[in-house]
Design an enzyme around this catalytic site. Sequence first.
Site, PDB file in Angstrom:
ATOM      1  N   ARG A  49      62.885 -14.787   6.785  1.00 13.65           N
ATOM      2  CA  ARG A  49      63.253 -14.404   5.429  1.00 13.65           C
ATOM      3  C   ARG A  49      64.754 -14.143   5.420  1.00 13.65           C
ATOM      4  O   ARG A  49      65.210 -13.169   6.002  1.00 13.65           O
ATOM      5  CB  ARG A  49      62.442 -13.166   5.025  1.00 13.65           C
ATOM      6  CG  ARG A  49      63.101 -12.253   4.025  1.00 13.65           C
ATOM      7  CD  ARG A  49      62.112 -11.331   3.353  1.00 13.65           C
ATOM      8  NE  ARG A  49      61.586 -10.226   4.171  1.00 13.65           N
ATOM      9  CZ  ARG A  49      62.286  -9.151   4.545  1.00 13.65           C
ATOM     10  NH1 ARG A  49      63.547  -9.036   4.245  1.00 13.65           N
ATOM     11  NH2 ARG A  49      61.711  -8.194   5.246  1.00 13.65           N
ATOM     12  N   TYR A  73      67.913  -2.028   8.004  1.00 12.57           N
ATOM     13  CA  TYR A  73      66.979  -2.116   9.132  1.00 12.57           C
ATOM     14  C   TYR A  73      67.172  -3.330  10.042  1.00 12.57           C
ATOM     15  O   TYR A  73      66.511  -3.440  11.053  1.00 12.57           O
ATOM     16  CB  TYR A  73      65.533  -2.054   8.638  1.00 12.57           C
ATOM     17  CG  TYR A  73      65.207  -3.046   7.524  1.00 12.57           C
ATOM     18  CD1 TYR A  73      64.963  -4.378   7.814  1.00 12.57           C
ATOM     19  CD2 TYR A  73      65.152  -2.639   6.198  1.00 12.57           C
ATOM     20  CE1 TYR A  73      64.662  -5.279   6.812  1.00 12.57           C
ATOM     21  CE2 TYR A  73      64.850  -3.538   5.180  1.00 12.57           C
ATOM     22  CZ  TYR A  73      64.605  -4.855   5.489  1.00 12.57           C
ATOM     23  OH  TYR A  73      64.325  -5.748   4.497  1.00 12.57           O
ATOM     24  N   HIS A 104      63.676  -8.196   1.219  1.00 11.45           N
ATOM     25  CA  HIS A 104      62.236  -8.239   0.948  1.00 11.45           C
ATOM     26  C   HIS A 104      61.993  -8.470  -0.541  1.00 11.45           C
ATOM     27  O   HIS A 104      61.211  -9.329  -0.938  1.00 11.45           O
ATOM     28  CB  HIS A 104      61.592  -6.929   1.402  1.00 11.45           C
ATOM     29  CG  HIS A 104      60.174  -6.785   0.963  1.00 11.45           C
ATOM     30  ND1 HIS A 104      59.157  -7.498   1.536  1.00 11.45           N
ATOM     31  CD2 HIS A 104      59.603  -6.028  -0.008  1.00 11.45           C
ATOM     32  CE1 HIS A 104      58.015  -7.182   0.937  1.00 11.45           C
ATOM     33  NE2 HIS A 104      58.264  -6.299  -0.003  1.00 11.45           N
TER      34      HIS A 104
HETATM   35  C1  LIG Z   1      47.959  -2.635   0.509  1.00 15.68           C
HETATM   36  C2  LIG Z   1      49.448  -2.651   0.364  1.00 15.68           C
HETATM   37  N1  LIG Z   1      50.192  -1.767   1.062  1.00 15.68           N
HETATM   38  C3  LIG Z   1      51.527  -1.744   0.934  1.00 15.68           C
HETATM   39  C4  LIG Z   1      52.156  -2.608   0.100  1.00 15.68           C
HETATM   40  C5  LIG Z   1      53.674  -2.560  -0.069  1.00 15.68           C
HETATM   41  N2  LIG Z   1      54.248  -3.767   0.518  1.00 15.68           N
HETATM   42  C6  LIG Z   1      54.561  -4.825  -0.249  1.00 15.68           C
HETATM   43  S1  LIG Z   1      55.065  -6.109   0.642  1.00 15.68           S
HETATM   44  C7  LIG Z   1      54.917  -5.282   2.094  1.00 15.68           C
HETATM   45  C8  LIG Z   1      55.238  -5.972   3.388  1.00 15.68           C
HETATM   46  C9  LIG Z   1      54.461  -7.231   3.552  1.00 15.68           C
HETATM   47  O1  LIG Z   1      54.851  -7.898   4.693  1.00 15.68           O
HETATM   48  P1  LIG Z   1      54.253  -9.291   5.114  1.00 15.68           P
HETATM   49  O2  LIG Z   1      52.760  -9.270   5.002  1.00 15.68           O
HETATM   50  O3  LIG Z   1      54.801  -9.644   6.423  1.00 15.68           O
HETATM   51  O4  LIG Z   1      54.767 -10.295   3.992  1.00 15.68           O
HETATM   52  P2  LIG Z   1      56.248 -10.611   3.528  1.00 15.68           P
HETATM   53  O5  LIG Z   1      56.572  -9.667   2.423  1.00 15.68           O
HETATM   54  O6  LIG Z   1      57.139 -10.485   4.702  1.00 15.68           O
HETATM   55  O7  LIG Z   1      56.203 -11.998   3.006  1.00 15.68           O
HETATM   56  C10 LIG Z   1      54.470  -3.988   1.854  1.00 15.68           C
HETATM   57  C11 LIG Z   1      54.267  -2.966   2.886  1.00 15.68           C
HETATM   58  C12 LIG Z   1      51.350  -3.524  -0.614  1.00 15.68           C
HETATM   59  N3  LIG Z   1      51.875  -4.429  -1.451  1.00 15.68           N
HETATM   60  N4  LIG Z   1      50.012  -3.527  -0.458  1.00 15.68           N
END
Ligand SMILES: Cc1ncc(C[n+]2csc(CCOP(=O)(O)OP(=O)(O)O)c2C)c(N)n1
Lengths: 353, 339
Positions: free
Chosen positions: A252, A265, A256
């Site tokens: 990425r 970070y 985020h």
């Molecule tokens: C159940 C839940 N917990 C926390 C969040 C907050 N949150 C949104 S995106 C994220 C990280 C997701 O990481 P990843 O699965 O690696 O996907 P990426 O965003 O890197 O594409 C978090 C913790 C959420 N959307 N849903």
Amino acid sequence: MELDYPIKKIIDDKGFIIDSTYEKQIDEKLVKEFYFNMMRIRTFDRKAINLQRQGRLGTYAPFEGQEASQVGSALALGPNDWIFPTYRDHGATLTYGADMVRALLYWNGRVEGCVPPEGKNIFPPAVPIATQLPHATGAAWAEKRKGTKNATIAYFGDGATSEGDFHEGLNFASVFKVPVVFFNQNNGYAISLPIEKQMNSATIAQKSVAYDMPGIRIDGNDCFIVYFETKKAFDYARSGNGPTLIEAVTWRTGAHTTADDPSKYRPNEQGMNIVDPLSRLEMFMKNYGYWDEKWIKEVKKKINNEIEAAVEGMEQFPPPVVDDIFDHVYAVMPAHLAEQKESYLTHLRGKAK
Amino acid sequence: MTTHLIESNEKNETTKQMTMIQAINDGMRIMLEEDNRTIILGEDIGKNGGVFRATEGLQEKFGNDRVVDTPLSEAGIIGTSIGLAVNGFRPVVEIQFLGFIYPAYEQIMTHVSRIRTRSMSHFTVPMVIRAPYGAGIRAPEIHSDSTEILFTHMPGIKVVCPSSPYDAKGLLIAAMEDPDPVLVLETMRNYRSKREEVPVGKYTVEIGKGKIVREGTDVTLIAWGAMVTIAEKAAEQAVQQGISCEIIDLRTLYPIDRDILSQSVQKTTRAVIVHEAHNTGGLGNDIISIINDTSFLYLRAPIERVTGFDVPVPFFSLEEHYLPTPARVLKGIEKVVHF
Ligand SMILES: Cc1ncc(C[n+]2csc(CCOP(=O)(O)OP(=O)(O)O)c2C)c(N)n1
């Protein structure tokens, strides 16, 4: 374990073919299709970030760096397959035929953004992490029971593999041997958490062992390997063999979301040795004689026009209708809700006077 | 009544201007310093300091085994915190948004809330769960839920909901010292909306006690979280009609301060409850029951509820239509006053 799951790639960082397995299937049409779609969603992504900065969009989740993963996999789908994206996969859904105006509307807090074009099985993006994985399994199971050759794909990030829904989705898929492709984009981070702190396993692909399904690890910045391996997984699924877990290792590039600050970070240099998927394709095109300045120019123009029109489409879209928050909760509105709606609309009419 | 205005079990001479998020950060810092059983867990709470910066700087100061970035799993965080809590630690969990707590609902429902009961107090779960909640900040979908009732229905866990920096710190420290599990709901809209003088040292706000935030004589408005401000705005407008509103910030949603409700309603003889959660099954119903039980014969009008509608919280382009507004609250006030 990492050695058991080497990252497969077709072209190297300089855009030269290093694995000839699929070489014969790479032709001009395909190359141009990759280029067009990747350039299209990159331009869209950058535009969306700009719009957010200008206050014309709400919080937005960028995907720059993940274009090869999203385009390569989405192009491997058949016309009647199902796609279960996350909030970061509008590159994939746009490639599969989602409406660009609606993609923008979604990020502008409009529920209209969740509605796919007629006949396209594009599910609204999953915001709660990993919750879409069992849905993909269920939809695939339905296709199997209906006796079709259709399959489903579920997109998810590295962080998603920590949630219980990941296990539940994969386990059901393998128990019922349903035609689903679990497409992981390992972009290194889940918000601020690097993958080494997310899991103790070196790869995501190896998690397939527990479910006795094929697990493959590919270079997510190489659109060719993404496309051919996803296609292979789909063929496998359509032939009744069940699910596959694909780990596309990517990066990425940016934050985020537009509400996040990655400098808190991760060091800037961390991503520097990763070759951008689009530059890599460009190098390939130059290396093998596909680079055509005139065509590129036309493509860019076409894309810009499309995106400008979509932005205008979003801004000219009819304003949101209050009735919608009440009208889509049930097929038949219960009496108490009808009363709440009526009373609120009366209140609004009173205020408008 | 004035006894409710400020309670602090320690007199702190020094105060500092703080936002709610700073006050929350300060509360955790104090307890990390004071009690080495304290352990903070959550997603992105370390280097990143939490998505709202509630834990900013804490990992740097106390190390990554006391301020722990966990894998992305709410059920995992709460489930393992149960184990930590029964075995001597004091976990303080951050859930990124209340709308993402549902994967952990099983753990909360089936274990956090009833381990004390099941073990006849042999095992206890002194843990704190912090969760930002509520609409009105133009967040993406699911981020804006106000489903406190799912937790206030559950005996064995307490639920608090501060609306000001002072209460946020005092209630959080009280929650961290409580021998039982406490869910702290933090309205995101108030995180940075105002600053106030907050003692720099340790103090607590008693769990289970509401607060009169405005005194009045004609009608009692009962609210919590972001709705306190909405009630205050409606009360200002009501003045122009000669109506005097008293406002209760409930602060603790479970167990509810019955005394403050009955005292106020018996004085004003009318009540309007304002909450942003859905109407059906909302906490307003319990409040009505309490008032009926304690003060029925004092009432001059049926109690009015101004709430969110019985629809999923809409995407942000329409969320203003979901949330109670001062105008809607004012209508409720007029209705009970002119009954
Ligand atoms: C159940 C839940 N917990 C926390 C969040 C907050 N949150 C949104 S995106 C994220 C990280 C997701 O990481 P990843 O699965 O690696 O996907 P990426 O965003 O890197 O594409 C978090 C913790 C959420 N959307 N849903």
